[in-house]
Design a protein around this motif. Structure first.
Motif, mmCIF file in Angstrom:
data_model
loop_
_atom_site.group_PDB
_atom_site.id
_atom_site.type_symbol
_atom_site.label_atom_id
_atom_site.label_comp_id
_atom_site.label_asym_id
_atom_site.label_seq_id
_atom_site.Cartn_x
_atom_site.Cartn_y
_atom_site.Cartn_z
ATOM 1 N N ASN A 3 0.812 -1.211 0.000
ATOM 2 C CA ASN A 3 0.000 0.000 0.000
ATOM 3 C C ASN A 3 0.847 1.263 0.000
ATOM 4 N N ASN A 4 2.072 1.170 0.521
ATOM 5 C CA ASN A 4 2.908 2.368 0.633
ATOM 6 C C ASN A 4 3.872 2.500 -0.535
ATOM 7 N N TYR A 5 3.672 1.731 -1.574
ATOM 8 C CA TYR A 5 4.510 1.805 -2.764
ATOM 9 C C TYR A 5 4.239 3.131 -3.466
ATOM 10 N N THR A 6 5.285 3.881 -3.778
ATOM 11 C CA THR A 6 5.077 5.146 -4.468
ATOM 12 C C THR A 6 4.917 4.906 -5.961
ATOM 13 N N TYR A 7 4.293 5.851 -6.624
ATOM 14 C CA TYR A 7 4.126 5.760 -8.072
ATOM 15 C C TYR A 7 5.490 5.654 -8.747
ATOM 16 N N LEU A 8 6.423 6.492 -8.323
ATOM 17 C CA LEU A 8 7.737 6.513 -8.950
ATOM 18 C C LEU A 8 8.461 5.182 -8.777
ATOM 19 N N ALA A 9 8.409 4.606 -7.583
ATOM 20 C CA ALA A 9 9.068 3.322 -7.338
ATOM 21 C C ALA A 9 8.438 2.223 -8.190
ATOM 22 N N ALA A 10 7.118 2.209 -8.270
ATOM 23 C CA ALA A 10 6.428 1.207 -9.077
ATOM 24 C C ALA A 10 6.775 1.384 -10.555
ATOM 25 N N TYR A 11 6.769 2.621 -11.015
ATOM 26 C CA TYR A 11 7.070 2.915 -12.420
ATOM 27 C C TYR A 11 8.508 2.519 -12.775
ATOM 28 N N GLU A 12 9.438 2.834 -11.888
ATOM 29 C CA GLU A 12 10.839 2.498 -12.154
ATOM 30 C C GLU A 12 11.052 0.984 -12.188
ATOM 31 N N GLU A 13 10.421 0.261 -11.262
ATOM 32 C CA GLU A 13 10.547 -1.191 -11.268
ATOM 33 C C GLU A 13 9.913 -1.776 -12.531
ATOM 34 N N LEU A 14 8.782 -1.220 -12.928
ATOM 35 C CA LEU A 14 8.113 -1.656 -14.149
ATOM 36 C C LEU A 14 9.007 -1.432 -15.366
ATOM 37 N N GLN A 15 9.644 -0.270 -15.431
ATOM 38 C CA GLN A 15 10.551 0.008 -16.548
ATOM 39 C C GLN A 15 11.728 -0.968 -16.567
ATOM 40 N N GLN A 16 12.219 -1.348 -15.396
ATOM 41 C CA GLN A 16 13.327 -2.300 -15.334
ATOM 42 C C GLN A 16 12.900 -3.670 -15.845
ATOM 43 N N ILE A 17 11.691 -4.083 -15.488
ATOM 44 C CA ILE A 17 11.182 -5.365 -15.968
ATOM 45 C C ILE A 17 11.066 -5.350 -17.487
ATOM 46 N N VAL A 18 10.497 -4.285 -18.029
ATOM 47 C CA VAL A 18 10.353 -4.166 -19.481
ATOM 48 C C VAL A 18 11.718 -4.180 -20.154
ATOM 49 N N SER A 19 12.658 -3.455 -19.597
ATOM 50 C CA SER A 19 14.012 -3.410 -20.146
ATOM 51 C C SER A 19 14.663 -4.799 -20.132
ATOM 52 N N ASP A 20 14.517 -5.506 -19.013
ATOM 53 C CA ASP A 20 15.084 -6.850 -18.907
ATOM 54 C C ASP A 20 14.486 -7.783 -19.959
ATOM 55 N N ILE A 21 13.179 -7.693 -20.155
ATOM 56 C CA ILE A 21 12.506 -8.542 -21.140
ATOM 57 C C ILE A 21 12.976 -8.177 -22.545
ATOM 58 N N GLU A 22 13.031 -6.891 -22.846
ATOM 59 C CA GLU A 22 13.469 -6.443 -24.172
ATOM 60 C C GLU A 22 14.914 -6.837 -24.466
ATOM 61 N N ASP A 23 15.756 -6.812 -23.447
ATOM 62 C CA ASP A 23 17.166 -7.146 -23.624
ATOM 63 C C ASP A 23 17.411 -8.653 -23.643
ATOM 64 N N GLY A 24 16.361 -9.441 -23.429
ATOM 65 C CA GLY A 24 16.504 -10.885 -23.412
ATOM 66 C C GLY A 24 17.156 -11.405 -22.154
ATOM 67 N N GLU A 25 17.118 -10.614 -21.081
ATOM 68 C CA GLU A 25 17.752 -11.006 -19.827
ATOM 69 C C GLU A 25 16.839 -11.838 -18.930
ATOM 70 N N VAL A 26 15.661 -12.180 -19.414
ATOM 71 C CA VAL A 26 14.700 -12.937 -18.623
ATOM 72 C C VAL A 26 14.527 -14.309 -19.268
ATOM 73 N N SER A 27 14.758 -15.338 -18.474
ATOM 74 C CA SER A 27 14.566 -16.694 -18.987
ATOM 75 C C SER A 27 13.074 -16.990 -19.103
ATOM 76 N N ILE A 28 12.761 -17.996 -19.852
ATOM 77 C CA ILE A 28 11.360 -18.403 -19.999
ATOM 78 C C ILE A 28 10.764 -18.728 -18.631
ATOM 79 N N ASP A 29 11.565 -19.339 -17.756
ATOM 80 C CA ASP A 29 11.078 -19.685 -16.422
ATOM 81 C C ASP A 29 10.733 -18.439 -15.597
#
Length: 70
Positions: A3-29
């Motif tokens: 509940n105390n997650y800030t918008y900025l923290a959530a957005y930054e983590e989301l961007q990191q996930i997208v970046s990892d997926i785009e860069d192929g750094e995420v395994s299928i698992d």
């Protein structure tokens, strides 16, 4: 979801996930876990934006009422 997650923290983590997926750094698992987390983060961002929009609307209504002639 935190509940105390800030918008900025959530957005930054989301961007990191997208970046990892785009860069192929995420395994299928890991992909399912990352997508689930991204969905949670999107929900946090949406809730924060909706709450902010509601607050702005209330403030604008208050200003309009205060400025209206009696």
């Amino acid at each position: 979801m935190e509940n105390n997650y800030t918008y900025l923290a959530a957005y930054e983590e989301l961007q990191q996930i997208v970046s990892d997926i785009e860069d192929g750094e995420v395994s299928i698992d890991e992909l399912t876990v990352k997508i689930a987390r991204a969905s949670e983060l999107l929900a946090v961002c949406k809730a924060k934006l909706t709450a902010s929009e509601a607050e702005v609307d209330k403030l604008l209504q208050k200003l309009a009422q205060e400025g209206a002639p009696e």
